[in-house]
Write a protein that holds these residues in place. Structure first.
Motif, PDB file in Angstrom:
ATOM      1  N   LEU A   5       0.875  -1.167   0.000  1.00 49.47           N
ATOM      2  CA  LEU A   5       0.000   0.000   0.000  1.00 49.47           C
ATOM      3  C   LEU A   5       0.908   1.211   0.000  1.00 49.47           C
ATOM      4  O   LEU A   5       1.630   1.451   0.963  1.00 49.47           O
ATOM      5  CB  LEU A   5      -0.904   0.001   1.235  1.00 49.47           C
ATOM      6  N   ILE A   7       1.295   5.225  -0.182  1.00 46.96           N
ATOM      7  CA  ILE A   7       0.588   6.482   0.013  1.00 46.96           C
ATOM      8  C   ILE A   7       1.485   7.612  -0.483  1.00 46.96           C
ATOM      9  O   ILE A   7       2.636   7.725  -0.069  1.00 46.96           O
ATOM     10  CB  ILE A   7       0.217   6.693   1.491  1.00 46.96           C
ATOM     11  N   GLU A   8       0.951   8.446  -1.374  1.00 48.81           N
ATOM     12  CA  GLU A   8       1.749   9.531  -1.941  1.00 48.81           C
ATOM     13  C   GLU A   8       1.878  10.692  -0.965  1.00 48.81           C
ATOM     14  O   GLU A   8       1.207  10.751   0.058  1.00 48.81           O
ATOM     15  CB  GLU A   8       1.134   9.987  -3.261  1.00 48.81           C
ATOM     16  N   SER A  11      -0.842  12.613   0.902  1.00 51.23           N
ATOM     17  CA  SER A  11      -1.538  11.856   1.958  1.00 51.23           C
ATOM     18  C   SER A  11      -2.982  11.522   1.607  1.00 51.23           C
ATOM     19  O   SER A  11      -3.751  11.112   2.467  1.00 51.23           O
ATOM     20  CB  SER A  11      -1.499  12.616   3.290  1.00 51.23           C
ATOM     21  N   SER A  13      -3.689  10.317  -2.006  1.00 52.12           N
ATOM     22  CA  SER A  13      -3.623   9.374  -3.123  1.00 52.12           C
ATOM     23  C   SER A  13      -2.830   8.152  -2.697  1.00 52.12           C
ATOM     24  O   SER A  13      -1.776   8.283  -2.096  1.00 52.12           O
ATOM     25  CB  SER A  13      -2.933  10.024  -4.326  1.00 52.12           C
ATOM     26  N   PHE A  14      -3.368   6.986  -3.028  1.00 51.95           N
ATOM     27  CA  PHE A  14      -2.611   5.783  -2.722  1.00 51.95           C
ATOM     28  C   PHE A  14      -2.863   4.700  -3.754  1.00 51.95           C
ATOM     29  O   PHE A  14      -3.811   4.773  -4.527  1.00 51.95           O
ATOM     30  CB  PHE A  14      -2.872   5.289  -1.296  1.00 51.95           C
ATOM     31  N   HIS A  15      -1.970   3.727  -3.774  1.00 49.32           N
ATOM     32  CA  HIS A  15      -1.996   2.640  -4.738  1.00 49.32           C
ATOM     33  C   HIS A  15      -1.810   1.323  -3.984  1.00 49.32           C
ATOM     34  O   HIS A  15      -1.112   1.279  -2.981  1.00 49.32           O
ATOM     35  CB  HIS A  15      -0.865   2.785  -5.754  1.00 49.32           C
ATOM     36  N   ASP A  35       9.178  10.995  -3.919  1.00 55.08           N
ATOM     37  CA  ASP A  35       7.984  10.281  -4.371  1.00 55.08           C
ATOM     38  C   ASP A  35       8.396   9.045  -5.161  1.00 55.08           C
ATOM     39  O   ASP A  35       8.076   8.908  -6.337  1.00 55.08           O
ATOM     40  CB  ASP A  35       7.125  11.200  -5.239  1.00 55.08           C
ATOM     41  N   ASN A  70      -8.336   5.662  -5.132  1.00 59.18           N
ATOM     42  CA  ASN A  70      -7.703   6.965  -4.961  1.00 59.18           C
ATOM     43  C   ASN A  70      -8.690   7.846  -4.220  1.00 59.18           C
ATOM     44  O   ASN A  70      -9.846   7.939  -4.595  1.00 59.18           O
ATOM     45  CB  ASN A  70      -7.341   7.604  -6.305  1.00 59.18           C
TER      46      ASN A  70
END
Length: 83
Positions: A5, A7-8, A11, A13-15, A35, A70
């Motif tokens: 997981l 997290i960009e 805080s 956006s995540f994938h 990043d 997202n």
């Protein structure tokens, strides 16, 4: 399935990714103020979008999990990636 997981910096956006690439199980760290993700075993560098741009796994990509979420200031978006 072992997942990652990510997290960009925003805080929001995540994938979610399957951590397996070929026969390898990747283990990541995030360098300070960057990043990107770095696999601790191969020292390969990956974008948050799942593409390796440096190292022995260069040009490989992750299999995304069956559900990507997202979440931003305008609400949540759920997508199922194309296979």
């Amino acid at each position: 399935m072992p997942i990652l997981l990510a997290i960009e910096k925003d805080s929001a956006s995540f994938h979610v990714y399957d951590r397996r690439v070929g026969d390898s199980l990747l283990s990541f760290r995030i360098p300070a103020d960057q990043d990107l993700l770095v696999d601790e075993n191969t020292n390969s560098s990956w974008t948050m979008d799942g593409l390796c741009f440096d190292g022995v796994l260069k040009e490989k990509d992750w299999r995304r999990s069956s559900l990507i979420m997202n979440f931003g200031i305008h609400g949540a978006t759920f997508t199922k990636p194309e296979r």
